[in-house]
Write a protein that holds these residues in place. Structure first.
Motif, mmCIF file in Angstrom:
data_model
loop_
_atom_site.group_PDB
_atom_site.id
_atom_site.type_symbol
_atom_site.label_atom_id
_atom_site.label_comp_id
_atom_site.label_asym_id
_atom_site.label_seq_id
_atom_site.Cartn_x
_atom_site.Cartn_y
_atom_site.Cartn_z
ATOM 1 N N VAL A 1416 0.966 -1.207 -0.096
ATOM 2 C CA VAL A 1416 0.168 -0.169 0.044
ATOM 3 C C VAL A 1416 0.965 1.402 -0.348
ATOM 4 N N MET A 1417 0.749 1.911 -0.990
ATOM 5 C CA MET A 1417 1.445 3.499 -1.125
ATOM 6 C C MET A 1417 0.347 4.586 -0.487
ATOM 7 N N VAL A 1418 0.963 5.247 0.651
ATOM 8 C CA VAL A 1418 0.198 6.370 1.322
ATOM 9 C C VAL A 1418 0.609 7.730 0.980
ATOM 10 N N LEU A 1419 -0.101 8.275 0.397
ATOM 11 C CA LEU A 1419 0.476 9.746 -0.315
ATOM 12 C C LEU A 1419 -0.093 10.746 0.672
ATOM 13 N N ASP A 1420 0.623 11.900 0.689
ATOM 14 C CA ASP A 1420 0.324 12.986 1.340
ATOM 15 C C ASP A 1420 0.729 14.368 0.915
ATOM 16 N N ALA A 1421 0.179 15.256 0.430
ATOM 17 C CA ALA A 1421 0.796 16.500 -0.027
ATOM 18 C C ALA A 1421 1.708 16.121 -1.038
ATOM 19 N N GLY A 1422 1.406 15.250 -2.028
ATOM 20 C CA GLY A 1422 2.256 14.947 -3.090
ATOM 21 C C GLY A 1422 3.552 13.958 -3.102
ATOM 22 N N LYS A 1423 3.719 13.713 -1.792
ATOM 23 C CA LYS A 1423 4.699 12.683 -1.385
ATOM 24 C C LYS A 1423 4.103 11.442 -0.969
ATOM 25 N N VAL A 1424 5.227 10.314 -1.095
ATOM 26 C CA VAL A 1424 5.059 8.896 -0.582
ATOM 27 C C VAL A 1424 5.491 9.114 0.838
ATOM 28 N N VAL A 1425 4.618 8.833 1.839
ATOM 29 C CA VAL A 1425 5.040 8.993 3.237
ATOM 30 C C VAL A 1425 5.247 7.676 3.699
ATOM 31 N N GLU A 1426 4.320 6.710 3.020
ATOM 32 C CA GLU A 1426 4.552 5.295 3.404
ATOM 33 C C GLU A 1426 4.512 4.340 2.370
ATOM 34 N N PHE A 1427 5.080 3.163 2.229
ATOM 35 C CA PHE A 1427 5.150 2.226 1.097
ATOM 36 C C PHE A 1427 5.113 0.860 1.615
#
Length: 1457
Positions: A1416-1427
């Motif tokens: 799972v890729m977690v995006l926030d404000a255009g950045k990958v914060v978790e993957f």
């Protein structure tokens, strides 16, 4: 008797002809003392009533300056100085009188110009205009009005600098859309009602006739009735004969005024030939006094001047009438669209309705411009024949016979033209319909690489349209042939018979050129009448059909405020179409005020239809609905206006800051406002193009909440948002503790986690309410709802809102406030922390924006003002471009042929002039028959040659212009399909539609007509100047000053006219954009009862367009009056030099010269008008050219082709990938680096606006990289063609977009797959049973935008598309947001099975659908914060953990899953 009385009064003789029979003529003293004095007195007495009325109406009357009457007795003059001063004073008073009658301001208009300095007013009137913002027309003096001098300031400003919309004057009240529409509606209603009654009676009579004839002879009459129905299909479908009477009654005054001016102008037209006759007679008789010739020269000019003034007043009123008719029809079509029923909406698409407002209303405008010619042309023909009879006797009957023989030909041509016009309009409608759909669904076309298929569809329709246009052009060429040959044939037949009947009949100069002048007068009505008839038959009846269509019947809805129930449906059955089978059957439902009611059911069960029924959008076959209060509606697919975000939420309500902030917070829009460049003042594009699906839905919900209505209809608003946002919205807005807790709420939902908290649940099954009750009662009843919950009980334990994972604790104890509060509190805490973290990140990225908050934010303005070329059109380039599109060979041949035609025309008149000299040569001698035959033969041959050359020239021009139309449209379409998506994000669809509608229409029809007229007028003017100079060489002296006047007037005019035409084009686009936007949001506008507000906005938009149109009409008249004055000077000088040179030139040459000069006035006018029309119409080529030069996205196919089987593995590698939507905006993805392995299943999650959809746009290169790259199977996607890339990827998009056409075309537009393959994917997408149940199966017609399918069914069709393509990489962009849980489960199982060997990227709001993902890729404000894998992410307790907790998913439950 009268003369005797006057003689007695004067004491001298009243009239004596001998006074005139001397070189210095005079008038008898009695005439001077009576007639000359009484003429100005009569004028004053005639004007007195109006002046006295104004004085009586005035509150303060100044009595100090009243004139005194002085009686002066004649006698011996004793005091010469006093006598001289008296006459000087009398002269000054006389001058003052004349000035006051023509240049004074009417008393009633003084208030209108109080703000204009008096000195500026007079300076403007006589010397140089100064510019002031108010419209000076109302306060203009008489002289200024008749010469259109009040426009001087605008023309001067337009010459000095390019005009802009802000320079336009306000409209007069009588010219405003509101005033015109009010009058039109006032007369339309009774006329339409009467027409409907007539139509019903007619249908009853036909029915009785059919029954009667069927009883007599069933078989034969059955066949004949079938044929009649087929032939009269159009006539039988709607009431007619009401629109023309409505237009007449609405604009009766202006019609009568224009009638009077036209009648006066027609009478004056026939004075000039009689004066010409006197002039030729004068030159023949050398013994007559010179003053007679000078008198005739002056009279010719005065008559021509009066004719010019009356003609321009007539034209002014007719063009204003045309403008008003167009305005009335546009406003009426818009008003009708607001109340039109669904049956009509199905028949008339948005594109077709836009066509009604653009093309059809414009045709009515064109016809009403020349409507008086219907009686004026026959009148001119009759008067011409009478005068010709007086000149040539019965010989004129031969010419009359030729005209009568031509009439049937014109009738046949007109009938054929009508058929072709109807056919042409049908093709235009089809083309505009498909173009509208292409532009609405352009992103889907790009994602699927379907542009070539739709381009071919448009090109095919365009090809058929051009074929019909070519037939029409050929027909028009024949029409022109007849109109050009008629005068030549008429004059030939008349002269030939005249000289053949008797040897005594000799053609003299006097007789010949008077007749030629009459034939020239005859030429115009004979040419105009068939053109007018053709224009009338081109007027489409589609407006009449549309206006007669059924209204949405609001009688089903009864608003009763004193009932115990908020919403009550009593035994209601509802269908989308009038005669269709009901979709909702036997509905009985009572909802108490303040209750929260959920509506649940499978896809296609009728949930959205129930919402529509409550809004009154459906036909009621039985029963009724009671609504106890005002409504607010949130549709399943959010409708967003092209306005600021703030305006979208306020939606016409007054701004209350505290309430606004409360709504923003409750609808979770506060973090979005920090992200948006202009905050709540950020402009939202058409259809919310610059918002994500979730943001659009929350704005739509905020609009409803802010409206403070009594009843809220919420059609699945939570499906488009992330699960944690959904919980926030339910808690703060919809739920028991939300902002709407005291309101009645009807919520359609697929999320069963909300159901324990609602007061009542309505279960729909196949259009029938199967169960109604509270959550506990329905669970206990063991019905459909209970079984459904039991089926998904295990999944709910892991998927829905249970903090501990205990399904029963959450679902079985909803009544315990403590439990629900605890759960919501915990959700709120985790949600709060998630928001704080998100906002902190965003704030770090937007510190610079906060620092400059007071300045206009970059990117705040999305839709830029439409670019408008200013200054002089780069004429050479545009004309060369158009001529190149026509073909150089065609262009040269057309010019040559028109030149030869002019030579033939001039030659014919020179031959006639020479012919008339025979009367002198053979005076008192027998006229030789061979000479007569030669004269007649050559005259006739040259006349026929004119017609043939014009015919061939028009034919060649038609072919050339159609080629040009084809090329320019093809270039426009080709380029529009290749421009990047950012263009459609920042450009309203109406603006692009305007290019394909109005501008292509101008290129198709207006430019070829202007070019032909311009060439013919230019050649005619050159021929005229040549003949006059040849006859009277002195005339060459005045050519240069007249040409200079002509040139400067034209330059002044064209500078202003060009910009006014551009402003007209630019200000039309918002009308069509607003109309398209209104039609797409009709249900929302009707629900909020905002029809009046939208009508007002439409009126304002049309008024902005009318400002430039009105000034353009007046500028045409301003030019015409000045050019005709130049033409009148040409007449005067031609006559003057003929008088001066009468001893050295023959009468036949004088006749030729003056008859040509009489003709040149209007030819000069038409030359500038057509030149200006051509230059202003060429703006359409300029506008089309602008869109053909837009920067394209990358090539569809490049030399670097990927391998045939690429991508084989489906590996995706992001390498420091950065991207922004537009160059002036900040990055939306900040340096993403990650690897996705072959066959991996990747879930992509993140808050709305985090960049999830942007990531998929990057994979398809919808937006290009600012930095970094993406590799798919080690191939850099930036190095290959867009279609090579997009064909190899598959997406199921967030918004399911369908196109009108068959189901099969929507799945396979290129016809690549067999029917068996399509049925297989329909089975896999769970649509086979539905499609096989349809009468037409795969050929079932899909309505525009797929409106005849539910949103869920549309989403399943998008799944079928993906299954058909089945590439190695699949992207799911919130693909199951709009379907119920059961369908979602089926889709997920299908995807897992069918795409098991593919790489799948899933953007999801429902977290349970991606819990079995590889990572799972977690995006926030255009950045990958978790993957990472879901289990690892849950252990980390970071972003994903917070989201999972909100969704009721824990590590234990995920392990169980």
């Amino acid at each position: 008797m009268c003369a005797a009385a006057l003689e007695e009064y004067c004491g001298s003789i009243f009239w004596n002809v001998s006074y005139l029979k001397r070189p210095d003529p005079d008038l008898p003293l009695c005439v001077e003392q009576t007639v000359l004095v009484w003429i100005p007195l009569c004028f004053l007495w005639l004007c007195a009533p109006w002046h006295l009325l104004a004085l009586c109406q005035s509150a303060n009357v100044n009595t100090k300056q009243l004139s005194k009457l002085y009686i002066c007795k004649q006698g011996e003059v004793r005091d010469v100085p006093r006598f001289s001063l008296f006459y000087i004073s009398f002269g000054l008073k006389l001058i003052s009188l004349v000035l006051s009658t023509v240049a004074d301001i009417p008393p009633e208009a003084k208030d209108l110009i109080k703000k204009v300095p008096f000195i500026c007013y007079w300076f403007c009137l006589f010397i140089e205009p100064c510019f002031y913002p108010q419209n000076p027309e109302a306060g203009a003096a008489f002289l200024s009005r008749i010469t259109f001098n009040w426009l001087n300031s605008m023309v001067l400003k337009g010459y000095k600098q390019p005009l802009v919309q802000e320079d336009m004057w306000d409209l007069n009240e009588s010219d405003s859309t509101a005033f015109i529409n009010e009058r039109f509606q006032h007369f339309m209603k009774p006329e339409l009602d009467a027409a409907r009654v007539r139509f019903q009676n007619k249908m009853k009579r036909k029915l009785f006739q059919n029954i009667h004839s069927a009883q007599e002879d069933p078989q034969q009459n059955g066949l004949s009735n079938e044929k009649k129905k087929k032939d009269n299909k159009e006539e039988e479908n709607y009431p007619n004969s009401w629109l023309i009477t409505t237009i007449y009654k609405t604009f009766k005054r202006i019609l009568i005024e224009s009638f009077c001016f036209k009648l006066l102008e027609d009478v004056l037209t026939f004075v000039s030939p009689q004066l010409l006759k006197l002039m030729i007679s004068f030159t023949q008789d050398k013994s007559r006094y010179a003053w007679e010739g000078y008198l005739y020269a002056v009279l010719l000019m005065v008559v021509a001047l009066l004719q010019s003034l009356t003609l321009q007043q007539y034209f002014q009123r007719c063009h204003v009438l045309g403008m008003k008719v167009r305005t009335a029809l546009m406003a009426a079509v818009y008003k009708k669209a607001l109340v039109v029923s669904n049956d009509t909406r199905k028949e008339s698409t948005v594109g077709e309705m836009v066509n009604l407002m653009s093309a059809d209303a414009q045709r009515f405008n064109d016809v009403t411009n020349f409507i008086h010619l219907l009686w004026s042309c026959p009148l001119q023909i009759i008067i011409s024949i009478v005068f010709l009879w007086l000149e040539l006797g019965p010989s004129v009957l031969a010419g009359l016979g030729v005209m009568v023989l031509i009439i049937p030909t014109n009738a046949v041509l007109a009938t054929k033209a009508r058929k072709l016009q109807i056919e042409n309009m049908n093709f235009k409608d089809k083309r505009m319909k498909i173009m509208n759909e292409i532009l609405n669904g352009i992103k889907i076309l790009k994602l699927y690489a379907w542009e070539p298929s739709f381009q071919k569809q448009v090109e095919d329709i365009r090809g058929e349209e051009l074929k019909v246009m070519k037939k029409s052009a050929y027909l028009h060429s024949f029409s022109i042939l007849t109109s050009c040959c008629i005068p030549a044939l008429v004059s030939l037949a008349t002269f030939a018979i005249f000289v053949s009947v008797s040897n005594d009949n000799v053609l003299t100069a006097e007789r010949a050129f008077t007749s030629i002048s009459l034939f020239n007068i005859l030429r115009a009505p004979l040419a105009m009448l068939p053109m007018l008839i053709a224009s009338i038959v081109q007027v489409s009846e589609q407006i009449t059909v549309f206006m007669c269509a059924d209204h949405l019947l609001s009688s089903v809805l009864v608003c009763v405020h004193f009932l115990d129930t908020a919403v009550s449906i009593c035994d209601g059955s509802f269908a989308w179409e009038k005669d269709a089978k009901p979709l909702l059957k036997d509905v009985n439902l009572d909802i108490e005020p303040g209750r929260l009611v959920a509506v649940v059911g499978a896809v296609g069960s009728g949930k959205s239809s129930l919402m529509s029924a409550l809004l009154g959008e459906m036909h009621s076959t039985k029963g009724f609905i009671n609504i106890g209060g005002s409504l607010a509606f949130v549709p399943q697919q959010a409708w967003i206006q092209n306005a600021t975000l703030k305006d979208n939420i306020l939606f016409g309500s007054p701004h209350e800051e505290e309430n606004f902030k409360k709504v923003i917070e409750a609808c979770a829009l506060a973090p979005d406002l920090e992200l948006l460049p202009g905050g709540d003042l950020t402009e939202i594009g058409e259809k919310g193009i610059n918002l994500s699906g979730g943001q659009k839905q929350r704005v739509s919900l905020a609009r409803a909440v802010y409206s403070q209505a009594d009843i809220y209809l919420l059609d699945d608003p939570l499906s488009a948002v992330d699960s944690h946002v959904g919980k926030h919205l339910f808690e703060n807005v919809i739920g028991p503790n939300g902002l709407l807790k005291d309101k009645t709420r009807i919520l359609v939902t697929h999320g069963i986690s909300f159901l324990p908290y609602v007061d009542e649940i309505v279960v729909l099954e196949n259009g029938v309410i199967s169960e109604v009750g509270s959550y506990e009662n329905l669970r206990a009843s063991g019905g459909t709802f209970s079984k459904f919950l039991d089926t998904y009980a295990t999944e709910q334990r892991n998927q829905r809102n249970s903090e501990t994972g205990d399904y029963n604790l959450f679902l079985m104890k909803p009544g315990k406030q403590l439990v629900s509060n605890t759960i919501f509190s915990r959700m709120s805490i985790s949600f709060f922390f998630f928001f704080i973290f998100s906002v902190r990140l965003r704030r770090n990225n937007s510190l610079t924006k906060s620092a400059n908050a007071d300045e206009p934010q970059k990117g705040q303005k999305l839709i830029e003002k439409e670019t408008m070329e200013i200054g002089q059109v780069t004429k050479c380039f545009l004309f060369l471009q158009y001529l190149r599109a026509m073909g150089w060979g065609y262009s040269a041949m057309v010019f040559l042929i028109y030149f030869i035609q002019t030579a033939a025309f001039t030659g014919q008149n020179l031959w006639l002039s020479d012919w008339t000299s025979d009367s002198v040569e053979y005076y008192n001698m027998t006229y030789p028959s061979w000479k007569r035959d030669t004269r007649v033969g050559v005259f006739g041959a040259l006349g026929v040659a004119q017609g043939l050359f014009v015919f061939f020239g028009t034919l060649l021009l038609a072919n050339a212009s159609i080629d040009a139309s084809r090329i320019l449209h093809s270039r426009l379409l080709n380029n529009i399909l290749r421009v990047p998506m950012v263009f459609f994000d920042t450009t309203p669809i109406g603006r692009v539609i305007n290019r394909f509608a109005k501008d292509i229409f101008t290129i198709d029809e207006a430019i070829p007509a202007s070019l032909r007229s311009c060439l013919l007028c230019l050649m005619s003017v050159l021929g005229t100047v040549f003949v006059i100079c040849m006859a009277t060489p002195f005339f060459a002296i005045v050519i240069i000053p007249l040409a200079l006047i002509y040139f400067f007037v034209q330059r002044f005019y064209i500078a202003a006219s060009r910009q006014l035409r551009r402003l007209d084009s630019v200000s039309r686009s918002p009308i069509y954009s607003h109309f398209g936007e209104t039609v797409s949001g009709l249900s929302v506008i009707r629900a909020y009862k905002h029809q009046e507000r939208f009508l007002k906005h439409n009126e304002v938009t049309i008024d902005e367009n009318l400002k430039s149109i009105y000034l353009r009409i007046v500028s045409d008249r301003w030019l015409a009056i000045r050019l005709e004055f130049v033409g009148n000077l040409v007449v005067f000088f031609a006559a003057l030099f003929a008088v001066i040179s009468r001893d050295s030139i023959d009468s036949n040459v004088v006749g030729l010269s003056v008859s040509y000069a009489l003709n040149v006035t209007q030819t000069l006018n038409w030359l500038v008008m057509t030149t200006s029309a051509l230059e202003t119409n060429i703006v359409a080529v300029e506008r089309v050219n602008e869109y053909t030069q837009l920067k394209n996205e990358a090539d569809w196919v490049t030399d670097t082709r990927p391998p045939q089987m690429w991508p084989e593995a489906g590996r995706v590698h992001f390498e420091n990938y950065k991207v922004r939507y537009r160059p002036e905006l900040d990055l939306v993805l900040h340096g993403i680096t990650c690897d996705i392995n072959s066959t991996e299943k990747i879930g992509i999650v993140g808050r709305t606006g985090a960049g999830k959809s942007s990531l998929t746009n990057c994979l398809f290169r919808i937006i290009e990289a600012a930095e970094g790259r993406i590799l798919i199977d080690d191939v850099d996607i930036a190095t290959i063609g867009l279609h090579d890339l997009r064909h190899r990827l598959t997406i199921i998009p967030q918004d399911p977009v369908l196109f009108s056409g068959s189901l099969r075309m929507n799945l396979d537009p290129f016809d690549k797959f067999s029917d068996e393959e399509i049925w297989r994917v329909l089975e896999l997408s769970h649509l086979k049973s539905y499609v096989s149940g349809l009468q037409e199966g795969l050929q079932h017609k899909v309505a525009e935008g797929g409106e005849n399918l539910s949103v869920g069914q549309r989403q399943l069709l998008c799944l079928a598309r993906a299954l058909l393509r089945k590439s190695r990489i699949l992207i799911l962009d919130e693909a199951t947001a709009a379907v119920d849980l059961e369908t979602d489960n089926l889709i997920q199982n299908t995807i897992r099975k069918e795409f098991s060997d593919c790489t799948v990227l899933t953007i999801a709001h429902r977290l349970h659908s991606i819990m079995d993902s590889s990572r799972v890729m977690v995006l926030d404000a255009g950045k990958v914060v978790e993957f990472d894998s879901p289990s690892n992410l849950l252990e980390k307790e970071g972003h994903f953990y917070a989201m999972a907790r909100d969704a009721g998913i824990t590590l234990e439950s995920n392990t169980n899953l």
